[in-house]
Design an enzyme around this catalytic site. Structure first.
Site, PDB file in Angstrom:
ATOM      1  N   GLU A 128     -16.828  -1.947 -13.107  1.00 35.93           N
ATOM      2  CA  GLU A 128     -17.088  -0.870 -12.149  1.00 35.93           C
ATOM      3  C   GLU A 128     -16.126   0.298 -12.341  1.00 35.93           C
ATOM      4  O   GLU A 128     -16.499   1.464 -12.189  1.00 35.93           O
ATOM      5  CB  GLU A 128     -16.967  -1.407 -10.724  1.00 35.93           C
ATOM      6  CG  GLU A 128     -18.015  -2.428 -10.328  1.00 35.93           C
ATOM      7  CD  GLU A 128     -17.672  -3.839 -10.768  1.00 35.93           C
ATOM      8  OE1 GLU A 128     -18.471  -4.747 -10.519  1.00 35.93           O
ATOM      9  OE2 GLU A 128     -16.583  -4.037 -11.372  1.00 35.93           O
ATOM     10  N   PRO A 144     -12.503 -13.561 -24.057  1.00 36.39           N
ATOM     11  CA  PRO A 144     -12.654 -14.050 -22.675  1.00 36.39           C
ATOM     12  C   PRO A 144     -12.578 -12.911 -21.676  1.00 36.39           C
ATOM     13  O   PRO A 144     -11.899 -11.904 -21.890  1.00 36.39           O
ATOM     14  CB  PRO A 144     -11.471 -15.017 -22.514  1.00 36.39           C
ATOM     15  CG  PRO A 144     -11.124 -15.426 -23.912  1.00 36.39           C
ATOM     16  CD  PRO A 144     -11.376 -14.205 -24.741  1.00 36.39           C
ATOM     17  N   GLU A 156     -22.440  -1.586 -23.514  1.00 36.95           N
ATOM     18  CA  GLU A 156     -21.354  -1.217 -24.414  1.00 36.95           C
ATOM     19  C   GLU A 156     -21.679  -1.568 -25.868  1.00 36.95           C
ATOM     20  O   GLU A 156     -21.584  -0.707 -26.745  1.00 36.95           O
ATOM     21  CB  GLU A 156     -20.048  -1.866 -23.948  1.00 36.95           C
ATOM     22  CG  GLU A 156     -19.528  -1.275 -22.647  1.00 36.95           C
ATOM     23  CD  GLU A 156     -18.194  -1.879 -22.229  1.00 36.95           C
ATOM     24  OE1 GLU A 156     -17.861  -2.979 -22.715  1.00 36.95           O
ATOM     25  OE2 GLU A 156     -17.491  -1.252 -21.417  1.00 36.95           O
TER      26      GLU A 156
END
Length: 421
Positions: free
Chosen positions: A58, A267, A337
């Site tokens: 966000e 991760p 992305e």
């Protein structure tokens, strides 16, 4: 449950909040400080504009919007809040001391009230779906204009809101405006009681991702440093425990066909780095940890991207991408992305937080939904084998991003109307 009962329930479970912080601190050093901010005990200055984003995703979407606001309104003082250390790190990286920054306090009534009284913003922009009843209540008591920007609302979330309508519907009706990501989200907000004239469909800010030439050059240099110019490279980005084994199994199957293939596993959270390293090593794969600057040799099979802020660069250094949080019931992470980098993308079936975006990419041919490590491996191999199929998926993924740009401009129009209103 109404807001009063909600507040009482939060007070009763407040000791669990301390236990939660302690558990997170045990797993990650990033949670071992700044607890005063979590309870609204940090001294803060009054601000003109308050922007709240949750975590890294966000925050990254909000950064271009906030920078445009700074450019158009240099006179405004701005405070940015997040709830996670990863989001906090992105704020510091992007804005430094040009904004006031802290964590948003827990939604305990006295914490929210104290926080709002200190910052006393004229306008507040909340990103996506981070709505807290007490926070919204005290903002409106302070006569703050509240805008929900880049707003998304899945059918599952809408059903949950409807189930708890005595708490959620009054909160939603307090919002002065909603800049929705999609027509579906807009309709769900209206169905919950938000006045239609307060909702504007603006698209998703995530489509307006900006990849500068410097980032691409760094990615190319990194791939060269990894001795990987002539080998298949794929990224497993924003992955969680519960997905590690499937990803490792997929890579082993890929290695059987392409023995020089390289996987970059990233991760989602820092506290998962060591667990990911252990999972990789326990299977006998050759590992290089990015955080330790371990060299990537010809025999290296996995790079562990155990650093912050480099995922986009890793995508730029790869051929294909899997986006995590989707093989487990989590909701998925942003597939735009890698798509913006021109990578064919894969996700698991649990992508509810990016439902419209995922289905748009999938329908265009730029994304494949896979339900297991075996299916993931098969898709990786198919696209590495078939250059024309790879080219079509790559063009489709990038095309979806390009065709849907423009949300930033639309959301700025809505923001301007609140700032100048």
């Amino acid at each position: 449950m109404n807001r009063s009962l909600y507040s009482i329930a939060l007070y009763l479970i407040s000791p669990l909040l301390l236990m939660y912080l302690a558990m997170r601190a045990f797993k990650s050093k990033d949670y071992r400080g700044r607890w005063n901010e979590r309870f609204g005990l940090m001294p803060l200055k009054q601000t003109d504009l308050l922007v709240h984003s949750v975590s890294m995703g966000e925050t990254l979407a909000a950064i271009p919007l906030i920078k445009q606001i700074q450019l158009q309104h240099p006179e405004l003082s701005i405070t940015i809040t997040t709830t996670s250390p990863t989001g906090s790190a992105e704020v510091v990286r992007a804005f430094g001391s040009s904004v006031q920054h802290c964590y948003l306090p827990f939604d305990l009534a006295w914490c929210a009230q104290r926080f709002v009284k200190q910052v006393s913003p004229k306008c507040c922009i909340i990103m996506e779906t981070e709505l807290w009843p007490n926070f919204i209540h005290y903002l409106k008591q302070a006569s703050t204009q509240v805008l929900l920007a880049n707003a998304r609302l899945s059918q599952k979330s809408a059903d949950s809101y409807r189930k708890h309508h005595k708490l959620t519907v009054p909160m939603l009706k307090l919002l002065d405006g909603i800049a929705a990501q999609s027509q579906q989200a807009a309709e769900r907000f209206v169905a919950l009681g938000v006045a239609p004239e307060r909702v504007t469909v603006c698209g998703s800010l995530k489509f307006d991702i900006n990849i500068d030439k410097q980032r691409i050059d760094i990615a190319k240099t990194l791939r060269l440093k990894w001795l990987a110019m002539d080998k298949p490279v794929w990224v497993a980005g924003s992955v969680h425990p519960g997905e590690f084994d499937a990803l490792i199994a997929a890579h082993k199957k890929l290695l059987a066909k392409y023995p020089n293939a390289l996987m970059v596993m990233v991760p989602r959270h820092p506290e998962q780095f060591d667990a990911a390293a252990l999972a990789i090593k326990s299977t006998g794969l050759t590992l290089a940890r990015r955080s330790k600057d371990e060299p990537v040799r010809l025999e290296t099979q996995v790079v562990l991207g155990d650093t912050m802020g480099e995922l986009l660069t890793f995508y730029g250094a790869a051929d294909q991408a899997f986006v995590g949080g989707s093989l487990i019931v989590h909701g998925g992470h942003n597939p735009l992305e890698p798509a913006a980098m021109g990578l064919p993308v894969m996700m698991g079936p649990h992508y509810r937080d990016f439902n419209e975006i995922t289905e748009l990419l999938a329908s265009a041919g730029g994304l494949k939904v896979v339900d297991s490590g075996e299916a993931l491996a098969e898709n990786l191999i198919q696209l590495f084998d078939n250059k024309e199929a790879y080219r079509k998926a790559s063009v489709a993924a990038k095309g979806v991003v390009e065709q849907n740009r423009g949300s930033l401009t639309k959301q700025l129009v809505v923001v301007e109307s609140f700032i100048n209103g």
